[in-house]
Design a protein around this motif. Structure first.
Motif, PDB file in Angstrom:
ATOM      1  N   GLY A  34       0.822  -1.202   0.000  1.00 56.12           N
ATOM      2  CA  GLY A  34       0.000   0.000   0.000  1.00 56.12           C
ATOM      3  C   GLY A  34       0.853   1.247   0.000  1.00 56.12           C
ATOM      4  N   TRP A  35       0.354   2.290   0.684  1.00 56.78           N
ATOM      5  CA  TRP A  35       0.969   3.613   0.585  1.00 56.78           C
ATOM      6  C   TRP A  35       1.077   4.310   1.944  1.00 56.78           C
ATOM      7  N   TYR A  36       2.224   4.933   2.126  1.00 54.15           N
ATOM      8  CA  TYR A  36       2.437   5.898   3.185  1.00 54.15           C
ATOM      9  C   TYR A  36       2.650   7.255   2.508  1.00 54.15           C
ATOM     10  N   ARG A  37       2.654   8.296   3.295  1.00 50.50           N
ATOM     11  CA  ARG A  37       3.019   9.608   2.790  1.00 50.50           C
ATOM     12  C   ARG A  37       3.754  10.385   3.871  1.00 50.50           C
ATOM     13  N   VAL A  47      -1.288   5.856   4.686  1.00 47.91           N
ATOM     14  CA  VAL A  47      -2.437   6.432   3.999  1.00 47.91           C
ATOM     15  C   VAL A  47      -3.495   5.364   3.765  1.00 47.91           C
ATOM     16  N   ALA A  48      -3.105   4.320   3.092  1.00 45.88           N
ATOM     17  CA  ALA A  48      -4.018   3.237   2.776  1.00 45.88           C
ATOM     18  C   ALA A  48      -3.199   2.017   2.394  1.00 45.88           C
ATOM     19  N   GLY A  49      -3.680   0.864   2.778  1.00 46.64           N
ATOM     20  CA  GLY A  49      -2.934  -0.321   2.408  1.00 46.64           C
ATOM     21  C   GLY A  49      -3.645  -1.605   2.732  1.00 46.64           C
ATOM     22  N   PHE A  50      -3.180  -2.642   2.094  1.00 47.84           N
ATOM     23  CA  PHE A  50      -3.634  -3.990   2.383  1.00 47.84           C
ATOM     24  C   PHE A  50      -2.701  -4.581   3.433  1.00 47.84           C
ATOM     25  N   THR A  51      -3.293  -5.268   4.382  1.00 53.84           N
ATOM     26  CA  THR A  51      -2.475  -5.996   5.339  1.00 53.84           C
ATOM     27  C   THR A  51      -2.139  -7.359   4.749  1.00 53.84           C
ATOM     28  N   SER A  52      -1.306  -8.087   5.445  1.00 49.06           N
ATOM     29  CA  SER A  52      -0.888  -9.401   4.948  1.00 49.06           C
ATOM     30  C   SER A  52      -2.026 -10.418   4.988  1.00 49.06           C
ATOM     31  N   VAL A  53      -3.106 -10.118   5.697  1.00 53.34           N
ATOM     32  CA  VAL A  53      -4.250 -11.023   5.729  1.00 53.34           C
ATOM     33  C   VAL A  53      -5.372 -10.539   4.820  1.00 53.34           C
ATOM     34  N   GLY A  54      -5.096  -9.505   4.039  1.00 54.47           N
ATOM     35  CA  GLY A  54      -6.051  -9.086   3.026  1.00 54.47           C
ATOM     36  C   GLY A  54      -7.018  -8.002   3.426  1.00 54.47           C
ATOM     37  N   SER A  55      -6.979  -7.569   4.665  1.00 54.12           N
ATOM     38  CA  SER A  55      -7.853  -6.472   5.066  1.00 54.12           C
ATOM     39  C   SER A  55      -7.224  -5.157   4.629  1.00 54.12           C
ATOM     40  N   THR A  56      -7.967  -4.074   4.771  1.00 52.23           N
ATOM     41  CA  THR A  56      -7.451  -2.771   4.374  1.00 52.23           C
ATOM     42  C   THR A  56      -7.427  -1.824   5.563  1.00 52.23           C
ATOM     43  N   ARG A  57      -6.505  -0.915   5.502  1.00 52.82           N
ATOM     44  CA  ARG A  57      -6.402   0.159   6.510  1.00 52.82           C
ATOM     45  C   ARG A  57      -6.385   1.482   5.780  1.00 52.82           C
ATOM     46  N   PHE A  58      -7.028   2.480   6.350  1.00 45.72           N
ATOM     47  CA  PHE A  58      -7.035   3.831   5.803  1.00 45.72           C
ATOM     48  C   PHE A  58      -6.798   4.823   6.931  1.00 45.72           C
ATOM     49  N   ALA A  59      -6.078   5.874   6.614  1.00 47.85           N
ATOM     50  CA  ALA A  59      -5.992   6.991   7.545  1.00 47.85           C
ATOM     51  C   ALA A  59      -7.368   7.644   7.631  1.00 47.85           C
ATOM     52  N   ASP A  60      -7.721   8.106   8.807  1.00 48.13           N
ATOM     53  CA  ASP A  60      -9.036   8.746   8.981  1.00 48.13           C
ATOM     54  C   ASP A  60      -9.208   9.918   8.020  1.00 48.13           C
ATOM     55  N   LYS A  63     -10.477   8.626   4.496  1.00 50.39           N
ATOM     56  CA  LYS A  63     -11.643   7.746   4.372  1.00 50.39           C
ATOM     57  C   LYS A  63     -12.758   8.450   3.610  1.00 50.39           C
ATOM     58  N   GLY A  64     -13.338   7.723   2.675  1.00 52.31           N
ATOM     59  CA  GLY A  64     -14.395   8.286   1.846  1.00 52.31           C
ATOM     60  C   GLY A  64     -13.892   9.019   0.624  1.00 52.31           C
ATOM     61  N   ARG A  65     -12.593   9.285   0.553  1.00 48.32           N
ATOM     62  CA  ARG A  65     -12.018   9.985  -0.605  1.00 48.32           C
ATOM     63  C   ARG A  65     -11.040   9.111  -1.384  1.00 48.32           C
ATOM     64  N   PHE A  66     -10.303   8.286  -0.679  1.00 48.88           N
ATOM     65  CA  PHE A  66      -9.299   7.427  -1.313  1.00 48.88           C
ATOM     66  C   PHE A  66      -9.786   5.981  -1.303  1.00 48.88           C
ATOM     67  N   THR A  67      -9.472   5.280  -2.368  1.00 51.32           N
ATOM     68  CA  THR A  67      -9.708   3.843  -2.412  1.00 51.32           C
ATOM     69  C   THR A  67      -8.437   3.138  -2.854  1.00 51.32           C
ATOM     70  N   ILE A  68      -8.299   1.900  -2.428  1.00 47.50           N
ATOM     71  CA  ILE A  68      -7.129   1.119  -2.800  1.00 47.50           C
ATOM     72  C   ILE A  68      -7.594  -0.189  -3.419  1.00 47.50           C
ATOM     73  N   PRO A  86      -5.406  20.406  -0.296  1.00 44.27           N
ATOM     74  CA  PRO A  86      -4.007  20.848  -0.160  1.00 44.27           C
ATOM     75  C   PRO A  86      -3.248  20.074   0.916  1.00 44.27           C
ATOM     76  N   GLU A  87      -3.929  19.668   1.951  1.00 47.53           N
ATOM     77  CA  GLU A  87      -3.263  18.915   3.025  1.00 47.53           C
ATOM     78  C   GLU A  87      -2.884  17.485   2.621  1.00 47.53           C
ATOM     79  N   ASP A  88      -3.300  17.068   1.440  1.00 52.88           N
ATOM     80  CA  ASP A  88      -2.847  15.772   0.922  1.00 52.88           C
ATOM     81  C   ASP A  88      -1.480  15.877   0.256  1.00 52.88           C
ATOM     82  N   THR A  89      -0.985  17.091   0.120  1.00 50.96           N
ATOM     83  CA  THR A  89       0.324  17.297  -0.496  1.00 50.96           C
ATOM     84  C   THR A  89       1.405  16.606   0.325  1.00 50.96           C
ATOM     85  N   ALA A  90       2.165  15.759  -0.338  1.00 45.42           N
ATOM     86  CA  ALA A  90       3.201  14.986   0.344  1.00 45.42           C
ATOM     87  C   ALA A  90       3.947  14.149  -0.688  1.00 45.42           C
ATOM     88  N   VAL A  91       5.015  13.528  -0.233  1.00 43.51           N
ATOM     89  CA  VAL A  91       5.639  12.475  -1.026  1.00 43.51           C
ATOM     90  C   VAL A  91       4.987  11.162  -0.600  1.00 43.51           C
TER      91      VAL A  91
END
Length: 115
Positions: A34-37, A47-60, A63-68, A86-91
């Protein structure tokens, strides 16, 4: 494991971007991916990612704006980012492995959201 990320860029607030991350090398399944920033002066955050067991995690904050999603045949993960702020600006860094303590990192791709 090598990770090749793409898809960053400059977009206006409210716009969308899609990031891709392709993994190669000794790929094992199941695996986390998945992704960090990291914004200037801030810690790297999941930010968002799949865990090793297939579930997903999202930063609060995304949520509702990003999908993985993932395409296992291509060992690729996609991050669809909508209603960007603008606050999504990051590497943005792709990761592989444990979603809370990744084993491998991609090279980072810049996302800039203008107001």
């Amino acid at each position: 494991v090598q990770l090749q990320a793409s898809g960053g860029g400059l977009v206006q607030a409210g716009g969308s971007l899609r990031l891709s991350c392709a993994a190669s090398g000794r790929i094992f399944r199941p695996n986390g991916m998945g992704w960090y920033r990291q914004a200037p002066g801030k810690q790297r955050e999941l930010v968002a990612g799949f865990t090793s067991v297939g579930s997903t995690r999202f930063a609060d904050s995304v949520k509702g704006r990003f999908t993985i999603s993932r395409e296992n045949a291509k060992n690729t993960v996609y991050l669809q980012m909508n209603s960007l702020k603008p606050e999504d600006t990051a590497v943005y860094y792709c990761y592989y492995g444990n979603s809370l303590n990744p084993d491998y990192w991609g090279q980072g791709t810049q996302v800039t959201v203008s107001s």
